[in-house]
Each structure stands twice: as C-alpha cells, then as structure tokens.
Design a protein around this motif. Structure first.
Motif: not given
Length: 369
Positions: A297-312
């Motif tokens: 789960g951490e790997k997938v979520f980090a990938g979304m952050e790295e690609r700037a697909l989401i704001e956190t």
C-alpha cells in the motif's frame, strides 16, 4: 463432513452472512448462486456429496484466525481502534474529471487508475451500480473504474466475480475494493490457499459505519417523497444525507436503522483493518482520509505522490477517527450480547436492564434485517 447445509444453518439463515461472495466463488460446480440477495443452492447435486468447499470458504466461521492473518499481512504490534498502520493522511485527486465523478477526494479511483496504468494491477473487483442498486463488477478500463465511483449501499457479493476475472478475463494481478467484510474474506481465502485468491495483489478497504439494504432504503426514501433514482449522492455522517440536484435532505440515522443487516450490527471493523490501504471520508469536504497499512500500500501511494496525481496533507488530530472506530467496536460487542440474550428468550426491558442501556437502543438493534 460439514457441508452447504451447515453453512446455511449456521451463517446464511441466521443473518450472519455478509454476502461477500466467497462461497459462490469457491463452489467449483457453480451450485451456490446469489438468489434474492443471499447465497443459495437450489438443489443438492451429486457434486455436493462429501464436499465442504463452500463451508470452508466462509470467513464468518473462522474469526479465531483473523488475528493470525493480520499478523502475517499487516504485522504485529499494539493495535488501536483503527488498526495497525504505517501512515495516515488526508488526500485528494488532482484530476478534475475524477473530482467531478467521485464521492470525496477521489483517492480510490485515482489509485486504481494509477495501478492499472503502471501495470501494478490488470483489473479490479469493484461495486458498480444499476441506478443506485449496487452490483459487483470487473473493471479493466478507465471508463469502467470511473463508473464505479461514489458510495452505494447494499450487500454486494464482490468476490463472486473473482472466478470470471481470472478464468474469463485472464486477469492475474487484481485489486479488490470493498467494505471491511470483503477485505477480511479475501484475506482469509488467501490464507487458506484458495488458488483463485492468489491472483489478488492489492486490497483497498472502505471505511464502514454500517451498511443499508438497498430495497429497504429505497422504500424509506420513497416514504419521504424522494425517488432514489433521482438521487445524485448518498452519504452517512451523524445523519443519512441524500443529495437530489442542488437539494440536500438529511434523515436521522434512527429512521433507517431497520435497513441495517444483522451482520452489520455485530461488525467491529470500521476502518478496514486488513486492507493494504483503507479510505474514507475526510474531516474536510472534498478530501479523503487514507490509512496506509502495508508495504504494498505504501509503495502504490508513494507512487501517486511522486507523479503528483494527488495532494496530501497531514491530519493534525485523529481523535475523531478513533472515536468512530471505537464506537463501532463497542456497538458490535454490545449488539452480540443483545442477540445472545434475545435468543434465550429475554424481553427487551430485561435485556436493557441487564446491559444497563435504554429499551429504545435494544429495540433499534433488534430491528436490523
């Protein structure tokens, strides 16, 4: 040998069945089917003689294994009301199309699309809808994932679609999206070694206060002059909220209590404690609360952050989240005691006195389907 008859007597007919779809999935001869909202076998086949496959597939008969399964998948440690986790944040998608289509922050949809585009998964088991009636679906395209967005209410046998996903669609890297009961069930099937379950690579759990049977809910709304087919959005907070166009109607939770299935009343898992990633409404409108529990789960979520697909953003105070989860655990334990006392013949007033709660509360719990 235990068989379908035992499953029916112990789980299905008692109201304990969560309608996760595991028994339908496990039956090699497809003798167990969804009939009138429940898994049923229309007639005994010669295949059923000496067979316990459907019985063995039911996680509701294996609650003693949940802690061991959690240890193997999530880890060991002191657990609070929301379960073990690595990180908790609020998040929302940056994709405008997803924002328009989704319930809160659009995180589940964004995660599925990211994982699909990146080859992490090749499809997902999701809950789509026919009108507002929830239906289990296999999603392998952006369009299919987008159509499955927004919260629906009703018991849905999501896992029954796993066989078709693997055998008919040829999928081998599947994400299961579902309520805590679906996640517990697929974790149990993987633990048990059901071959089809090995194709599940990721699980996304949805926060769940309680579920409501669709037909009952539609009738309750109709009594208030609301056609469920005209509804734009359904949401549960401290009240049951219905959005019709620009109008929002709120009902007291007590008015829809009769629509809550019995299995929900005894459930103690609010935050999908066995999921790789758990997602629910955020403390702010338009944001989702995200609990990351596993390395996958951490790997997938980090990938979304790295690609700037989401704001956190970090959540300053998660006391409210803990409170909701604790309330569900306490309610589940209390309701189990209510059912036990009712089964031995005690009246509502006696049960209330025995447990030190109001008769009204006892009555509400006993109204569940």
């Amino acid at each position: 040998m235990l068989s379908y008859e035992d499953l029916e007597a112990q789980v299905i007919d008692t109201g304990e069945c969560t309608v996760c779809g595991a028994c339908i999935l496990a039956c090699l001869g497809s003798h167990v089917k969804l009939i009138e909202g429940k898994p049923r076998r229309t007639k005994r086949s010669t295949d059923c003689v000496g067979c316990s496959t459907c019985y063995e597939a039911c996680y509701m008969l294996r609650h003693d294994l949940i802690r061991a399964i959690e240890g193997r998948t999530i880890g060991w440690g002191k657990k609070g009301s929301i379960g073990l986790h690595r990180r908790i944040v609020e998040a929302r998608t940056r994709d405008v199309e997803i924002r328009k289509a989704c319930q809160d922050g659009g995180i589940v949809t964004t995660l599925l699309l990211y994982a699909l585009d990146g080859g992490i998964i090749d499809g997902a088991l999701v809950v789509g809808r026919d009108g507002w009636s929830p239906v289990a679906r296999i999603a392998t395209t952006r369009d299919e994932i987008l159509r499955a967005s927004r919260t629906k209410y009703g018991s849905v046998p999501v896992l029954k679609e796993l066989r078709a996903a693997v055998v008919d669609c040829g999928l081998s890297k599947i994400c299961v999206v579902g309520s805590p009961c679906h996640i517990q069930s697929i974790r149990y099937l993987r633990h048990k070694g059901l071959p089809l379950a090995s194709s599940v690579r990721l699980t996304v759990g949805l926060f769940c206060r309680e579920n409501y049977e669709y037909t009952c809910l539609a009738e309750q709304l109709a009594a208030k002059g609301v056609d469920i087919n005209q509804v734009h959005k359904l949401d549960v907070s401290d009240s049951f909220n219905i959005c019709v166009g620009e109008t929002e109607v709120s009902l007291p939770i007590t008015e829809v209590k009769s629509c809550v299935p019995r299995h929900c009343l005894v459930c103690e898992d609010f935050a999908a404690e066995l999921a790789d990633v758990a997602v629910g409404s955020g403390s702010s409108r338009g944001w989702s609360t995200v609990i990351i529990r596993t390395q996958d789960g951490e790997k997938v979520f980090a990938g979304m952050e790295e690609r700037a697909l989401i704001e956190t953003r970090e959540i300053g105070d998660i006391a409210g989240l803990h409170e909701m989860a604790s309330r569900k655990k306490d309610k589940g334990k209390e309701t189990k005691e209510i059912f036990k006392l009712k089964e031995v013949g005690l009246e509502t007033n006696v049960i209330a006195a025995r447990l030190g709660i109001s008769e009204r509360r006892v009555s509400h719990r006993l109204e569940g389907i």
